[in-house]
Enzyme design. Structure first.
Site, mmCIF file in Angstrom:
data_model
loop_
_atom_site.group_PDB
_atom_site.id
_atom_site.type_symbol
_atom_site.label_atom_id
_atom_site.label_comp_id
_atom_site.label_asym_id
_atom_site.label_seq_id
_atom_site.Cartn_x
_atom_site.Cartn_y
_atom_site.Cartn_z
ATOM 1 N N GLU A 1 -4.625 -9.234 4.625
ATOM 2 C CA GLU A 1 -5.024 -8.117 3.772
ATOM 3 C C GLU A 1 -5.186 -8.574 2.321
ATOM 4 O OE1 GLU A 1 -3.613 -4.098 6.093
ATOM 5 O OE2 GLU A 1 -2.271 -4.870 4.549
ATOM 6 N N GLY B 1 0.350 -5.306 23.607
ATOM 7 C CA GLY B 1 0.813 -3.924 23.697
ATOM 8 C C GLY B 1 1.850 -3.750 24.789
ATOM 9 N N ASN C 1 0.824 -1.207 0.000
ATOM 10 C CA ASN C 1 0.000 0.000 0.000
ATOM 11 C C ASN C 1 0.854 1.252 0.000
ATOM 12 O OD1 ASN C 1 -2.423 -1.469 0.248
ATOM 13 N ND2 ASN C 1 -2.322 -1.442 2.486
ATOM 14 N N ASN D 1 5.476 -4.140 4.696
ATOM 15 C CA ASN D 1 6.121 -3.803 5.965
ATOM 16 C C ASN D 1 6.886 -4.991 6.532
ATOM 17 O OD1 ASN D 1 4.863 -1.301 5.772
ATOM 18 N ND2 ASN D 1 3.293 -1.764 7.291
ATOM 19 N N GLY E 1 1.436 -1.241 3.831
ATOM 20 C CA GLY E 1 0.822 -2.542 3.577
ATOM 21 C C GLY E 1 1.491 -3.559 4.477
ATOM 22 N N LYS E 2 0.696 -4.411 5.121
ATOM 23 C CA LYS E 2 1.279 -5.347 6.075
ATOM 24 C C LYS E 2 2.309 -6.261 5.421
ATOM 25 C CE LYS E 2 -1.065 -6.941 9.497
ATOM 26 N NZ LYS E 2 -0.465 -6.062 10.523
ATOM 27 N N THR F 1 0.004 -10.635 21.053
ATOM 28 C CA THR F 1 0.621 -9.432 21.597
ATOM 29 C C THR F 1 -0.386 -8.675 22.447
ATOM 30 O OG1 THR F 1 0.073 -8.119 19.634
ATOM 31 C CG2 THR F 1 2.205 -9.243 19.648
ATOM 32 N N GLY G 1 3.406 -3.933 14.973
ATOM 33 C CA GLY G 1 2.956 -5.308 14.836
ATOM 34 C C GLY G 1 3.617 -6.030 13.677
ATOM 35 N N ASP G 2 3.865 -5.302 12.580
ATOM 36 C CA ASP G 2 4.513 -5.923 11.426
ATOM 37 C C ASP G 2 5.977 -6.223 11.720
ATOM 38 O OD1 ASP G 2 2.177 -5.835 9.923
ATOM 39 O OD2 ASP G 2 2.593 -3.815 9.210
#
Length: 284
Positions: free
Chosen positions: A139, A201, A16, A48, A44-45, A199, A232-233
């Protein structure tokens, strides 16, 4: 420290353009917030995670799609410049995917994704070599993720985000799922998965084996949170590589938490990173 170099990694996923507004606070429903600063980055995941894995020291190739537009050309060049093999990134007749992101002063975010060319990623061209591990996200069409997982003969990891129902054969095939606590709650079928990293945080991360929590580690302390968009990625890429390197689950989680902590200190979803072994040492 990881005990061996990870095997080559193929990332099948989204590419993305991230349009990010940095604002003091996020708007409420129907509200306009002014005073923002605009960033335009590649995201974009899939992209990334591919870039993060490459910067962490892995040999990575990317499978995905972009549009025949300036954003697509810039995205491919950015991913290539990070050391990722982009030969399997197709140019298709659709606009490059776009993510509209707002990030507040505390690093929290709101994201709307317009998939564009990502919807045209198909099974053709996604062949996985016998020596390659696979990392995917949701995605793309879950049917594509399912088909790639079925044909892969080696290790398969899926960052199951955004949350959606997962077919039983995918849950059974995948070696490692990676989700946040909200996604884990939304997908009860993951209790049947072989291994799931969750996860939490600022509260760290845990590994569930056969639906039972086996290991939990604290988060790596950070002095300042700039943006959580790419954390996260980066975590997903690092955890996958650490496990592929032979690290036990606790050490792999600590390493991934250290990488995620480094990621939140940068405004981009593709932050600069050191090699994996640096974070393995930092994570203890």
């Amino acid at each position: 420290m990881p005990v061996r170099p990870p095997q080559p990694l193929v990332v099948v996923g989204s590419i993305n353009v991230d349009l990010t507004a940095l604002v003091e606070r996020l708007p409420g429903a129907g509200e306009t917030v002014g005073g923002g600063q605009l960033r335009r980055d590649v995201g974009g995941k899939g992209a990334n995670q591919a870039v993060a894995a490459s910067r962490l020291g892995a040999r990575v190739r990317m499978v995905g799609a972009v549009g025949a537009d300036a954003d697509g050309a810039a995205a491919v060049e950015t991913i290539r410049a990070a050391g990722v093999d982009v030969a399997a990134v197709r140019t298709v007749d659709a606009p490059t995917g776009t993510a509209l992101i707002a990030v507040d002063a505390a690093g929290e975010n709101q994201i709307v994704v317009c998939g564009g060319a990502n919807a045209l990623v198909g099974v053709d061209g996604t062949a996985v070599g016998p020596d390659e591990a696979v990392l995917m996200q949701l995605e793309l069409s879950v049917d594509v993720v399912r088909a790639v997982a079925a044909q892969a003969t080696g290790f398969v990891a899926v960052n199951a985000a955004p949350a959606q129902p997962l077919p039983a054969d995918l849950v059974e095939r995948v070696d490692l799922f990676i989700v946040n606590e909200t996604e884990y709650a939304a997908m009860p079928e993951l209790r049947e998965a072989e291994r799931v990293a969750v996860t939490y945080g600022a509260s760290g991360a845990a590994m569930f084996v056969g639906g039972v929590e086996a290991t939990r580690v604290p988060a790596t302390p950070v002095s300042e949170v700039i943006s959580t968009v790419g954390a996260g990625d980066a975590f997903s890429a690092a955890l996958t590589l650490a496990i592929l390197s032979g690290a036990p689950d606790e050490q792999a989680l600590r390493t991934a938490c250290a990488v995620g902590a480094a990621a939140v200190a940068h405004p981009s979803a593709q932050p600069p990173l050191d090699r994996l072994e640096v974070y393995a040492a930092a994570g203890g």
